[in-house]
Design a protein around this motif. Structure first.
Motif, PDB file in Angstrom:
ATOM      1  N   THR A   2      47.597   7.048  35.689  1.00  0.00           N
ATOM      2  CA  THR A   2      46.746   7.823  36.578  1.00  0.00           C
ATOM      3  C   THR A   2      45.362   7.190  36.626  1.00  0.00           C
ATOM      4  N   LYS A   3      44.643   7.487  37.696  1.00  0.00           N
ATOM      5  CA  LYS A   3      43.386   6.807  37.939  1.00  0.00           C
ATOM      6  C   LYS A   3      42.374   6.969  36.803  1.00  0.00           C
ATOM      7  N   ARG A   4      42.304   8.159  36.225  1.00  0.00           N
ATOM      8  CA  ARG A   4      41.219   8.438  35.305  1.00  0.00           C
ATOM      9  C   ARG A   4      41.615   8.403  33.832  1.00  0.00           C
ATOM     10  N   THR A   5      42.803   7.861  33.495  1.00  0.00           N
ATOM     11  CA  THR A   5      43.256   7.887  32.113  1.00  0.00           C
ATOM     12  C   THR A   5      42.239   7.276  31.160  1.00  0.00           C
ATOM     13  N   SER A   6      41.696   6.123  31.508  1.00  0.00           N
ATOM     14  CA  SER A   6      40.802   5.422  30.591  1.00  0.00           C
ATOM     15  C   SER A   6      39.421   6.060  30.519  1.00  0.00           C
ATOM     16  N   GLY A  63      43.332  17.254  35.882  1.00  0.00           N
ATOM     17  CA  GLY A  63      43.605  15.832  36.036  1.00  0.00           C
ATOM     18  C   GLY A  63      42.788  15.182  37.129  1.00  0.00           C
ATOM     19  N   ASP A  64      41.612  15.786  37.435  1.00  0.00           N
ATOM     20  CA  ASP A  64      40.740  15.239  38.475  1.00  0.00           C
ATOM     21  C   ASP A  64      41.482  15.140  39.807  1.00  0.00           C
ATOM     22  N   VAL A  65      42.001  16.269  40.252  1.00  0.00           N
ATOM     23  CA  VAL A  65      42.712  16.357  41.532  1.00  0.00           C
ATOM     24  C   VAL A  65      41.795  15.871  42.653  1.00  0.00           C
ATOM     25  N   ALA A  98      50.970  20.889  35.741  1.00  0.00           N
ATOM     26  CA  ALA A  98      50.320  21.883  34.881  1.00  0.00           C
ATOM     27  C   ALA A  98      51.338  22.565  33.970  1.00  0.00           C
ATOM     28  N   ILE A  99      52.516  22.867  34.501  1.00  0.00           N
ATOM     29  CA  ILE A  99      53.546  23.531  33.700  1.00  0.00           C
ATOM     30  C   ILE A  99      54.087  22.590  32.628  1.00  0.00           C
ATOM     31  N   VAL A 100      54.277  21.322  32.978  1.00  0.00           N
ATOM     32  CA  VAL A 100      54.725  20.325  31.992  1.00  0.00           C
ATOM     33  C   VAL A 100      53.715  20.225  30.848  1.00  0.00           C
ATOM     34  N   TYR A 101      52.428  20.271  31.192  1.00  0.00           N
ATOM     35  CA  TYR A 101      51.373  20.238  30.174  1.00  0.00           C
ATOM     36  C   TYR A 101      51.382  21.515  29.338  1.00  0.00           C
ATOM     37  N   VAL A 106      53.996  17.037  26.974  1.00  0.00           N
ATOM     38  CA  VAL A 106      53.088  15.881  26.931  1.00  0.00           C
ATOM     39  C   VAL A 106      51.765  16.329  26.304  1.00  0.00           C
ATOM     40  N   PRO A 107      50.957  15.372  25.797  1.00  0.00           N
ATOM     41  CA  PRO A 107      49.727  15.770  25.101  1.00  0.00           C
ATOM     42  C   PRO A 107      48.540  16.110  25.988  1.00  0.00           C
ATOM     43  N   THR A 108      48.477  15.554  27.215  1.00  0.00           N
ATOM     44  CA  THR A 108      47.318  15.776  28.080  1.00  0.00           C
ATOM     45  C   THR A 108      47.753  16.044  29.512  1.00  0.00           C
ATOM     46  N   VAL A 109      46.809  16.582  30.300  1.00  0.00           N
ATOM     47  CA  VAL A 109      47.065  16.810  31.725  1.00  0.00           C
ATOM     48  C   VAL A 109      47.317  15.483  32.433  1.00  0.00           C
TER      49      VAL A 109
END
Length: 205
Positions: A2-6, A63-65, A98-101, A106-109
């Motif tokens: 995803t774009k903002r992971t880092s 997740g910075d939609v 959001a539901i998966v999170y 998974v650990p993060t959005v």
């Protein structure tokens, strides 16, 4: 990826809050903003600034939609009967990522968006790779068989920093979650205060 992971923690530092409640957040060490001017004294925000900040915080949390996508969610919330701010939260929490999170697959959005995008999830038995897919109460979300032994999944289930909310029923042995109902604002376990009423004011100016 995803774009903002880092750079995801820049959102924390910009807001001055640990918006995901994670132990690694830099806000736990220093509560000023990022960059060389981050320690400058901040002036009092205008009403517009307060509303914009509330929007950025809520948008960043999921997740910075993208702005265009986030505004569409607001517009749908405004069209629905009832309280627009409650509708907004309900729509955001109905997103597949959001539901998966929330189910702790998974650990993060950000990881949730990537996880869905890479096709690791079934909804009602059908492979679904659209992060913004809107789930309905009763929908069954399952980690695909070949993905259940991924290290990231197994580690996330054991995370003690957050609990699964009661509007999602999860069987971590089978890696299956059922979306029970659309939550109200007070049901959602945000680590910090979210103010969707200010988001509504921002868009309805």
């Amino acid at each position: 990826m995803t774009k903002r992971t880092s750079a995801k923690y820049k959102i924390d530092r910009r807001m001055g809050e640990n918006i995901w409640g994670r132990p690694k957040s830099p806000v736990n060490r220093r509560q000023y903003g990022p960059g060389q001017h981050g320690q400058r004294r901040k002036g009092k925000l205008s009403d517009f600034g307060v509303q914009l900040r509330a929007k950025q915080k809520l948008k960043g949390y999921y997740g910075d939609v993208r702005e265009k996508q986030f505004r569409k969610v607001y517009e749908e919330a405004a069209r629905r009967k009832g309280d627009t701010s409650e509708n907004l939260i309900g729509l955001l929490e109905s997103r597949l990522d959001a539901i998966v999170y929330r189910a702790k697959f998974v650990p993060t959005v950000f990881a949730a968006r990537q996880f869905v995008n890479h096709g690791h999830v079934n909804v009602n038995g059908v492979r679904t790779n659209v992060q913004s897919y809107r789930c309905k109460p009763g929908d069954v979300i399952e980690v695909r068989e070949k993905s259940k032994q991924l290290t990231s999944v197994l580690e996330s289930v054991g995370l003690a920093e957050r609990d699964v909310p009661d509007y999602i029923e999860v069987d971590h042995n089978k890696m299956v979650a059922t979306y029970q109902r659309v939550p109200a604002l007070h049901d959602v376990p945000y680590p910090v205060q979210m103010e969707p009423n200010l988001v509504v004011e921002f868009y309805s100016r």
